[in-house]
Structure formats: C-alpha cells, structure tokens
Scaffold this motif. Structure first.
Motif, PDB file in Angstrom:
ATOM      1  N   SER A  88       0.827  -1.216   0.000  1.00  0.00           N
ATOM      2  CA  SER A  88       0.000   0.000   0.000  1.00  0.00           C
ATOM      3  C   SER A  88       0.856   1.259   0.000  1.00  0.00           C
ATOM      4  CB  SER A  88      -0.952  -0.005   1.196  1.00  0.00           C
ATOM      5  OG  SER A  88      -1.906  -1.025   1.006  1.00  0.00           O
TER       6      SER A  88
ATOM      7  N   ASN B 143      -8.794   1.112  -4.619  1.00  0.00           N
ATOM      8  CA  ASN B 143      -7.601   0.273  -4.757  1.00  0.00           C
ATOM      9  C   ASN B 143      -7.108   0.176  -6.200  1.00  0.00           C
ATOM     10  OD1 ASN B 143      -9.663  -1.247  -5.781  1.00  0.00           O
ATOM     11  ND2 ASN B 143      -8.913  -3.175  -4.967  1.00  0.00           N
TER      12      ASN B 143
ATOM     13  N   ASP C 151      -4.060  -2.229  -6.254  1.00  0.00           N
ATOM     14  CA  ASP C 151      -3.474  -2.612  -4.962  1.00  0.00           C
ATOM     15  C   ASP C 151      -4.295  -3.778  -4.409  1.00  0.00           C
ATOM     16  OD1 ASP C 151      -2.161  -2.687  -2.547  1.00  0.00           O
ATOM     17  OD2 ASP C 151      -3.193  -0.966  -1.702  1.00  0.00           O
TER      18      ASP C 151
END
Length: 395
Positions: free
Chosen positions: A35, A59, A91
C-alpha cells in the motif's frame, strides 16, 4: 535450468487478454509495503497538473507513464491538451499461506489477481520491529515461494473441473471436436499439477495451446516483475543479504523475469520534498528513484507500447499492443480511421529530435509513407490519411 551466461532466455509466448485496457496488480504477503508503494505511485502522479488523474476505485489507479519523448513533444508544440500513456495499477490486499483454500480473505484476493493481466510481486527484505511479519521472520525467498504456491494451487482448483467436463464430452461422449482441447488441458495439468510449475515457466507452448490458455487465463500464466522492498540504509549502500538469493531463485525458476530492488521508505520521503530537496538528497546519497523504471517495466510486461500524434492542439500517446499494424493503430483514434485507412505518414522520434522540425525530417528523406502492413513501433510519430466512409443513403 537457468539460461547459460550470455544466452538470452527465449521470448515468452503471448499469453493473456488481447487488448490495451490492461491492469497490473501489486501482490505479496501482508506488511511487505504494497500500500505504501501504491500510495507513492498515485501521489507522485496526482500532483502533476497537466495530467488527467483518476482514481477509479480506492484500490485502483491510472498512473501516467513517464517518457522524455512525450515531454519533449509537449515542450516543442506547447499544445492545449497533453495526454500521456497510462498504466492501470491495482493494490491487492495481502495474500497469506492457505489463501487458495479461503484462508484470510483468500478467495476474494485471488479473484482480484484474476482480473489483472500482470503482477508486481512485492517481497520484503527489510527488518523493522514495529512492522510485524505474518510468517514471524523476514525471508523474502520463502515469501516468494508462498505466493507462487498459492497461485499454483488456485490454478489446480480451476484445472480439474475443466478436464472433468471435457472428459465427459470429448472422451466418454461423442464430441470429438473437443478432443484436442482435452489433450492440451491434460498437458497443462501435467505441467501445473504434476510438475508443480507455473504456466509461464514453459516457453514452448504452441499456438493451439496458447489459444486454450488464453481461454482460461490461469493465474500462473501472468507475467511477473519482482519488487524487492529494502530499508533506506540498504538501498543507498546497494547491499542486502537477500538480494543475491532472490536473484538466484528467480533465475532458476522464472528466467528472464525482472528483479527490481527499491525502497518504499525512500520513495515515500520524496513525496514531501521539493524538486530541489529531492535532487540534493539524490546527489548526496549517490542514489536515484526507481519509480520510473518500475512503471515502464510494468507497461512493458503487459506487452504494451504507444505511438504519438503531435501538434499545437494536442500531444497524445496512444496505447497499442506490440505487433499492431498501422490500420488497427489508426482505429485506436477513431474507427473511421481504420475503415478508410489510406496510409500512415511516419517519422521516428529520434529523427524528429535530431532534425528539429518536420520539414527537416522530410528533407533528410526520413519521413515515410507506409501502408497497411506496416507494424507500428514504440515512439513513432504518426499522421494518418484516410477516406471518410460513405454514409448509407436514406431511403
């Protein structure tokens, strides 16, 4: 067997979705820096005023691909609109051992990987008592093997029902047309389940086998770039006890795959620095940011490239798949360009930069008029000529 020194590994077969709106996912165990890296990627681009920036999902982000050629064309033409190429980055939350069987939130994460077309495989090579490691200790080679095995086991789950279904129809049933697909699936099963290898490790798939692989898009067929997250100290001194072991493992198991050491901590530091402070830091520590290399490598792993259209109204990078011919490249701009394609007027970026103007490139005989069989190359500057298709007459 890793390739012998001086011997290039065979190019990978073209496995995967055919298109240009492709994604690369950041995959790894929890707490390896995924992250942080994703935030660095997105923040570093969010502040670039000229680029349309878009976070599609919490994300998922579109990251502009840095390119000096694009910057040069923008500086030269000073256009009203500037549109670079983009890399779509996802992500994906941390995988844990047993994810294929639903451990952690395994099944959801593996389905997110399924939606991606390539993988940034991030592994942790830094010690930090404040950041716990899910396996209890730092060992990036073990971590790589855990992720590899989880992806392979998930493919095992996909493969068996496919074979059972084909066996019913093609072997015990009467549909002999499906027998070749059944045989190919048996070969894939032998490779993935019996030999416990990833699909992409085999470089000898033929065209019919690749058609079957592309029908199912197995997790282990996705190209992988290994990102090794180092501490600031190790990154600056270019030393870490794990780097040689990781490279050795990758050369043996995934020859030709890129291993990129970087430091999420260093890249994060740069976010809060002015350009002058960043330059001073880089010079004092004799180091550099790896962000550009990582973004460009991700784009290349998806087998994407781009050509430019450039003028005072707009400088734009148009994303195409490697090997695209001129009419299909023209179709990226507008379908009418492909339907009514006459020719592509092409100059190489290097020739344009060297000549300084389009007229100079023409005078040097380097401005070429090319037909429908021309395969567009990365960085071509193109002007397409086309006929407007006739509108059907109203009755």
């Amino acid at each position: 067997m890793p390739p012998k020194k001086g011997e290039e590994p065979k190019p990978l077969p073209l496995i995967g979705r055919f298109g240009t709106c492709l994604k690369i996912g950041i995959v790894g165990l929890p707490n390896v820096g995924k992250s942080t890296f994703f935030n660095v990627l997105t923040k570093s681009q969010a502040s670039a005023e000229n680029f349309p920036f878009c976070t599609i999902d919490p994300n998922e982000s579109r990251v502009p691909v840095p390119d000096e050629r694009f910057d040069y064309l923008c500086e030269y033409h000073k256009p009203a609109s500037k549109v670079p190429a983009f890399l779509n980055v996802v992500d994906i939350a941390g995988l844990v051992k047993g994810a294929h069987a639903g451990q952690g939130l395994g099944n959801a994460f593996l389905s997110h990987i399924s939606a991606c077309d390539a993988i940034f495989h991030m592994t942790r090579a830094f010690e930090d008592e404040d950041i716990i490691h899910v396996e209890g200790s730092v060992d990036p080679v073990r971590d790589i093997e855990i992720i590899h095995e989880e992806l392979r086991l998930k493919d095992e789950e996909f493969i068996m029902p496919i074979i059972d279904k084909l066996e019913k129809v093609a072997v015990r049933g009467s549909d002999k047309k499906l027998k070749p697909e059944y045989d190919i699936m048996c070969k894939i099963k032998n490779w993935v389940i019996d030999e416990k290898k990833h699909v992409r490790f085999c470089r000898d798939w033929n065209e019919k086998e690749i058609d079957v692989l592309n029908k199912h898009l197995f997790l282990t067929s996705k190209p992988m770039i290994y990102l090794v997250n180092l501490s600031e100290k190790d990154y600056i001194r270019k030393k870490n006890k794990w780097l040689a072991k990781i490279k050795e493992w990758v050369d043996k198991h995934d020859p030709g795959a890129l291993v990129i050491p970087f430091s999420g901590g260093v890249e994060l530091k740069f976010q809060d620095m002015s350009d002058e402070e960043k330059q001073k830091y880089l010079e004092e520590n004799k180091t550099q940011s790896m962000l550009t290399k990582i973004i460009k490598s991700g784009y290349a792993a998806l087998l994407l490239e781009y050509f430019f259209t450039a003028g005072p109204d707009e400088v734009r990078a148009w994303t195409i798949r490697k090997g695209t011919k001129a009419p299909q490249a023209a179709g990226k701009i507008h379908t009418d360009f492909e339907k009514g394609f006459i020719m592509a007027e092409v100059m190489k970026f290097e020739d344009f930069k060297e000549g300084g103007t389009e007229s100079a490139v023409k005078a040097a005989g380097k401005y070429r008029q090319l037909g429908r069989n021309y395969i567009v190359e990365d960085g071509d500057i193109i002007f397409f000529k086309f006929n407007t298709p006739q509108q059907p007459k109203k009755k």
